[in-house]
Design an enzyme around this catalytic site. Structure first.
Site, mmCIF file in Angstrom:
data_model
loop_
_atom_site.group_PDB
_atom_site.id
_atom_site.type_symbol
_atom_site.label_atom_id
_atom_site.label_comp_id
_atom_site.label_asym_id
_atom_site.label_seq_id
_atom_site.Cartn_x
_atom_site.Cartn_y
_atom_site.Cartn_z
ATOM 1 N N HIS A 123 42.145 -68.096 -25.453
ATOM 2 C CA HIS A 123 41.150 -68.813 -24.653
ATOM 3 C C HIS A 123 41.752 -70.001 -23.935
ATOM 4 C CE1 HIS A 123 37.748 -66.936 -27.271
ATOM 5 N NE2 HIS A 123 38.310 -66.071 -26.442
ATOM 6 N N SER A 197 36.612 -68.073 -38.148
ATOM 7 C CA SER A 197 35.966 -67.573 -36.930
ATOM 8 C C SER A 197 34.696 -66.806 -37.300
ATOM 9 C CB SER A 197 36.896 -66.638 -36.147
ATOM 10 O OG SER A 197 36.222 -66.181 -34.969
HETATM 11 N N1 APR Z 1 36.725 -73.656 -43.269
HETATM 12 C C1 APR Z 1 36.422 -72.335 -43.122
HETATM 13 N N2 APR Z 1 35.541 -71.880 -42.207
HETATM 14 C C2 APR Z 1 34.938 -72.800 -41.418
HETATM 15 C C3 APR Z 1 35.186 -74.185 -41.527
HETATM 16 C C4 APR Z 1 36.130 -74.595 -42.501
HETATM 17 N N3 APR Z 1 36.456 -75.888 -42.675
HETATM 18 N N4 APR Z 1 34.418 -74.827 -40.596
HETATM 19 C C5 APR Z 1 33.701 -73.871 -39.959
HETATM 20 N N5 APR Z 1 34.020 -72.658 -40.449
HETATM 21 C C6 APR Z 1 33.549 -71.350 -40.009
HETATM 22 C C7 APR Z 1 32.072 -71.283 -39.724
HETATM 23 O O1 APR Z 1 31.405 -70.768 -40.855
HETATM 24 C C8 APR Z 1 32.002 -70.290 -38.542
HETATM 25 O O2 APR Z 1 31.711 -68.973 -38.984
HETATM 26 O O3 APR Z 1 34.225 -71.096 -38.793
HETATM 27 C C9 APR Z 1 33.406 -70.298 -37.947
HETATM 28 C C10 APR Z 1 33.445 -70.919 -36.563
HETATM 29 O O4 APR Z 1 32.752 -70.042 -35.711
HETATM 30 P P1 APR Z 1 32.507 -70.478 -34.202
HETATM 31 O O5 APR Z 1 31.991 -71.881 -34.161
HETATM 32 O O6 APR Z 1 31.719 -69.391 -33.557
HETATM 33 O O7 APR Z 1 33.976 -70.545 -33.565
HETATM 34 P P2 APR Z 1 34.842 -69.322 -33.041
HETATM 35 O O8 APR Z 1 34.651 -68.114 -33.873
HETATM 36 O O9 APR Z 1 36.228 -69.829 -32.869
HETATM 37 O O10 APR Z 1 34.200 -69.069 -31.583
HETATM 38 C C11 APR Z 1 34.861 -68.161 -30.736
HETATM 39 O O11 APR Z 1 33.398 -68.859 -28.944
HETATM 40 O O12 APR Z 1 32.344 -70.462 -27.666
HETATM 41 C C12 APR Z 1 33.435 -69.625 -27.730
HETATM 42 O O13 APR Z 1 35.452 -69.998 -26.637
HETATM 43 C C13 APR Z 1 34.720 -70.403 -27.749
HETATM 44 O O14 APR Z 1 36.809 -69.791 -28.816
HETATM 45 C C14 APR Z 1 35.412 -69.959 -29.030
HETATM 46 C C15 APR Z 1 34.742 -68.633 -29.317
#
Ligand code: APR
Length: 259
Positions: A123, A197
């Site tokens: 990204h 994620s």
């Molecule tokens: N340890 C483990 N898991 C965690 C922690 C932590 N400290 N903090 C948050 N999480 C988990 C949450 O439970 C959630 O399921 O990480 C996940 C984050 O999910 P998202 O906020 O959806 O992030 P991501 O999966 O990276 O999103 C993908 O979406 O908006 C777009 O471009 C943006 O790259 C991003 C993409």
């Protein structure tokens, strides 16, 4: 949890080609909010304000985008790698890491010591700014200074084109090379570990499935459940930092490496 961490450590020691796939949950312990947890970015901002076509369409939406991007830049700029980033960097030094496929734009894998050649940024990155027309690159802080001085939607010095952080917004095409390489690495690894994620954004979220379908073991380390938990060979619902630090300890014990 302990037995699961020991099992993951054993799989990492035995793996011939391990890919680690990271999302925003990897960086929350470094002070960068993720997107979909309560209080995350999409609780604060409307994702539509970040659509690429809106950014292209009007000066007003570019000004709004830069205002939000400026707010989001502060925590990214100050952030330091946490023990999960450091464990992933250590795995590269131990020769156990084929590559990191990251959705994150915060550059923390590099701050933690992973090499450029081992990190695929699906990204893009918030660390620099590029011109959408001539691709000229700018230092992010230089552009933030221009915004502080009143330029609400900066333009390229060379061609007058639109400047935008080098991240991939919704509606913007994925980086061709990184995406192809990520599919290739996912389909040829024998161990694929997802860390932090929600696995809801495509095409990134298809990588774990590509790995699984090509015979890899799939591990998911995430605080909350994901749509792929039932497909995974092992799931750890926990904090990325302490979990990865524990797994690294078990690996070092197995490899007979002291602290
Ligand atoms: N340890 C483990 N898991 C965690 C922690 C932590 N400290 N903090 C948050 N999480 C988990 C949450 O439970 C959630 O399921 O990480 C996940 C984050 O999910 P998202 O906020 O959806 O992030 P991501 O999966 O990276 O999103 C993908 O979406 O908006 C777009 O471009 C943006 O790259 C991003 C993409």
């Amino acid at each position: 949890m302990e037995d699961k961490s020991k099992q993951v450590a054993q799989w990492i020691v035995n793996a011939k080609k391990m890919v680690i796939f990271t999302g925003a949950g990897l960086s929350t312990e470094s002070g960068i909010p993720d997107f979909r947890s309560p209080g995350g970015v999409w609780d604060k901002y409307n994702p539509e304000d970040f659509y690429f076509q809106n950014f292209i369409a009007s000066e007003a939406s570019r000004e709004k985008y830069w205002q939000m991007a400026t707010e989001m830049w502060e925590p990214i700029k100050k952030a330091q790698p946490n023990s999960a980033h450091l464990a992933i960097s250590e795995l590269e030094k131990l020769g156990k890491l084929d590559c990191v496929i990251t959705q994150n734009i915060d550059g923390l894998h590099f701050k933690a010591g992973n090499s450029e050649a081992r990190v695929l940024q699906l990204h893009g990155t918030a660390i620099f700014v590029s011109c959408l027309s001539c691709k000229k690159r700018y230092d992010r802080d230089e552009i933030q200074e221009r915004i502080k001085k009143g330029q609400k939607a900066p333009r390229c010095d060379d061609c007058g084109g639109l400047l935008k952080p080098a991240t991939i917004s919704f509606g913007q095409s994925m980086p061709e090379e990184e995406t192809q390489e990520a599919y290739h690495r996912s389909s040829t690894c024998d161990l694929f570990i997802v860390i932090g994620s929600s696995l809801v954004v495509q095409p990134a979220a298809s990588m774990p499935l590509v790995a699984k379908r090509n015979g890899a073991k799939l591990v998911i380390i995430n605080r909350d459940a994901t749509p792929y938990d039932d497909t995974a060979d092992l799931v750890i619902h926990g904090q990325a930092g302490p979990t990865m630090a524990g797994i690294l300890e078990h690996i070092k014990q197995r490899l007979g490496i002291g602290n």
